[in-house]
Scaffold this motif. Structure first.
Motif, PDB file in Angstrom:
ATOM      1  N   GLY A   1       8.853 -26.565  34.216  1.00 56.47           N
ATOM      2  CA  GLY A   1       9.301 -27.812  33.630  1.00 56.47           C
ATOM      3  C   GLY A   1       8.201 -28.840  33.474  1.00 56.47           C
ATOM      4  N   ASN A   2       7.100 -28.703  34.219  1.00 55.19           N
ATOM      5  CA  ASN A   2       5.987 -29.642  34.092  1.00 55.19           C
ATOM      6  C   ASN A   2       5.307 -29.476  32.742  1.00 55.19           C
ATOM      7  OD1 ASN A   2       4.796 -29.598  37.566  1.00 55.19           O
ATOM      8  ND2 ASN A   2       6.530 -30.636  36.647  1.00 55.19           N
ATOM      9  N   ARG A   3       4.908 -30.603  32.158  1.00 54.72           N
ATOM     10  CA  ARG A   3       4.251 -30.589  30.851  1.00 54.72           C
ATOM     11  C   ARG A   3       2.743 -30.456  31.035  1.00 54.72           C
ATOM     12  NH1 ARG A   3       3.154 -34.816  26.620  1.00 54.72           N
ATOM     13  NH2 ARG A   3       3.411 -36.332  28.290  1.00 54.72           N
ATOM     14  N   LEU A   4       2.124 -29.613  30.223  1.00 54.13           N
ATOM     15  CA  LEU A   4       0.678 -29.443  30.246  1.00 54.13           C
ATOM     16  C   LEU A   4       0.099 -30.047  28.967  1.00 54.13           C
ATOM     17  CD1 LEU A   4       0.186 -25.818  31.637  1.00 54.13           C
ATOM     18  CD2 LEU A   4       0.341 -27.977  32.855  1.00 54.13           C
TER      19      LEU A   4
ATOM     20  N   SER B   1       5.727 -30.153  22.864  1.00 52.69           N
ATOM     21  CA  SER B   1       4.988 -30.052  24.120  1.00 52.69           C
ATOM     22  C   SER B   1       5.052 -28.651  24.695  1.00 52.69           C
ATOM     23  CB  SER B   1       5.558 -31.039  25.150  1.00 52.69           C
ATOM     24  OG  SER B   1       5.475 -32.365  24.692  1.00 52.69           O
ATOM     25  N   LEU B   2       4.048 -28.323  25.502  1.00 50.16           N
ATOM     26  CA  LEU B   2       4.042 -27.082  26.260  1.00 50.16           C
ATOM     27  C   LEU B   2       4.392 -27.390  27.704  1.00 50.16           C
ATOM     28  CD1 LEU B   2       0.886 -25.096  25.051  1.00 50.16           C
ATOM     29  CD2 LEU B   2       3.274 -24.360  24.882  1.00 50.16           C
ATOM     30  N   ILE B   3       5.338 -26.649  28.248  1.00 52.34           N
ATOM     31  CA  ILE B   3       5.734 -26.821  29.635  1.00 52.34           C
ATOM     32  C   ILE B   3       5.631 -25.484  30.356  1.00 52.34           C
ATOM     33  CG2 ILE B   3       7.286 -28.747  29.119  1.00 52.34           C
ATOM     34  CD1 ILE B   3       9.629 -26.750  29.406  1.00 52.34           C
ATOM     35  N   VAL B   4       5.539 -25.552  31.676  1.00 50.08           N
ATOM     36  CA  VAL B   4       5.573 -24.329  32.463  1.00 50.08           C
ATOM     37  C   VAL B   4       6.970 -23.736  32.344  1.00 50.08           C
ATOM     38  CG1 VAL B   4       5.289 -23.318  34.758  1.00 50.08           C
ATOM     39  CG2 VAL B   4       3.871 -25.261  34.061  1.00 50.08           C
TER      40      VAL B   4
ATOM     41  N   LEU C   1      -4.163 -22.179  26.761  1.00 48.11           N
ATOM     42  CA  LEU C   1      -2.756 -22.549  26.633  1.00 48.11           C
ATOM     43  C   LEU C   1      -2.041 -21.628  25.653  1.00 48.11           C
ATOM     44  CD1 LEU C   1      -2.996 -26.460  26.593  1.00 48.11           C
ATOM     45  CD2 LEU C   1      -2.308 -24.981  28.491  1.00 48.11           C
ATOM     46  N   GLN C   2      -2.713 -21.290  24.558  1.00 45.21           N
ATOM     47  CA  GLN C   2      -2.112 -20.376  23.587  1.00 45.21           C
ATOM     48  C   GLN C   2      -1.887 -19.004  24.210  1.00 45.21           C
ATOM     49  OE1 GLN C   2      -5.017 -20.577  20.434  1.00 45.21           O
ATOM     50  NE2 GLN C   2      -4.070 -22.374  19.476  1.00 45.21           N
TER      51      GLN C   2
ATOM     52  N   GLY D   1       4.273 -15.838  27.968  1.00 48.44           N
ATOM     53  CA  GLY D   1       5.541 -16.323  28.490  1.00 48.44           C
ATOM     54  C   GLY D   1       5.418 -17.204  29.720  1.00 48.44           C
ATOM     55  N   VAL D   2       4.189 -17.535  30.112  1.00 45.78           N
ATOM     56  CA  VAL D   2       4.008 -18.419  31.265  1.00 45.78           C
ATOM     57  C   VAL D   2       4.304 -19.859  30.873  1.00 45.78           C
ATOM     58  CG1 VAL D   2       2.338 -19.258  32.976  1.00 45.78           C
ATOM     59  CG2 VAL D   2       2.298 -16.861  32.253  1.00 45.78           C
ATOM     60  N   LEU D   3       4.009 -20.206  29.634  1.00 52.46           N
ATOM     61  CA  LEU D   3       4.318 -21.521  29.090  1.00 52.46           C
ATOM     62  C   LEU D   3       5.360 -21.381  27.988  1.00 52.46           C
ATOM     63  CD1 LEU D   3       0.731 -23.081  28.789  1.00 52.46           C
ATOM     64  CD2 LEU D   3       2.322 -23.186  30.718  1.00 52.46           C
ATOM     65  N   ALA D   4       6.117 -22.455  27.777  1.00 52.59           N
ATOM     66  CA  ALA D   4       7.154 -22.450  26.748  1.00 52.59           C
ATOM     67  C   ALA D   4       7.100 -23.768  25.979  1.00 52.59           C
ATOM     68  CB  ALA D   4       8.531 -22.263  27.389  1.00 52.59           C
TER      69      ALA D   4
END
Length: 211
Positions: free
Chosen positions: A25-28, A63-66, A48-49, A55-58
């Protein structure tokens, strides 16, 4: 923190997720990560890409989140983990060098000192399983288990924090190592599957209590 910290952007971000610095849920943010890691934005963007592809980030809007695992995904992950970890232990019983078995024994002794520290024991547990993976001497299996490890990093807590789990897990580790030392592949496989099943049951219980 782990004993060694990767130098590349991908490895450092994944490690930060693995140790809980970033949680589901944390934003990167690319610019913030570049400043924090002392890197240019290009390797951060590429990392990040890559993590999104794995599938580690969504995506959450722009925004990208964990990413996080739902109930079904958790079950699917543990099914695959039990199969792969069991195979790794079976192969380790066949192929581990005596020195590799000795390292596992050393880890068991060291882990006894972490009985009152769930976070330290969680880190030690990852090293323990990683050592078994390496002792399997099967590069393709190790690669698949790395994918499982990445997904396990998305879990929000360690099952070692559950009451009574630590002594059970340490005893299960002992059974696995005893089987590997005895060169009993069937026993190593069975002990590992039982260990993963117990961890899964504990996590389900913890999640139910937190719901």
């Amino acid at each position: 923190m782990p004993d060694t910290v990767p130098s590349d952007a991908y490895g450092r971000i994944l490690t930060a997720i693995d140790v809980g610095e970033y949680r589901p849920g944390n934003r990167l943010v690319e610019s913030e990560l570049a400043e924090r890691l002392g890197m240019s934005r290009t390797p951060i963007r590429e990392a990040l890409q890559r993590l999104e592809t794995q599938g580690v980030l969504a995506r959450d809007g722009r925004s990208l989140i964990v990413a996080s695992l739902d109930h079904d995904q958790l079950g699917e992950l543990y099914v695959v983990r039990a199969e792969l970890e069991g195979l790794a232990a079976r192969l380790a019983a066949q192929h581990a060098a005596p020195e590799e078995v000795a390292v596992l024994e050393d880890m068991l002794a060291e882990d006894e000192g972490y009985r009152d520290d769930p976070d330290a024991l969680s880190r030690a547990n990852k090293r323990f399983h990683r050592q078994i993976h390496l002792a399997s001497h099967n590069r393709f299996l190790i690669r698949q288990l790395e994918g499982v490890r990445r997904s396990m990093a998305l879990l929000t807590s360690t099952s070692f924090a559950a009451e009574g789990r630590t002594p059970e897990a340490l005893a299960e580790h002992r059974q696995i190592v005893d089987a590997i030392r005895a060169r009993d592949g069937d026993a190593a496989d069975d002990a590992t599957r039982a260990h993963i099943s117990a961890a899964y049951r504990t996590r389900l219980r913890v999640d139910a209590e937190d719901a």
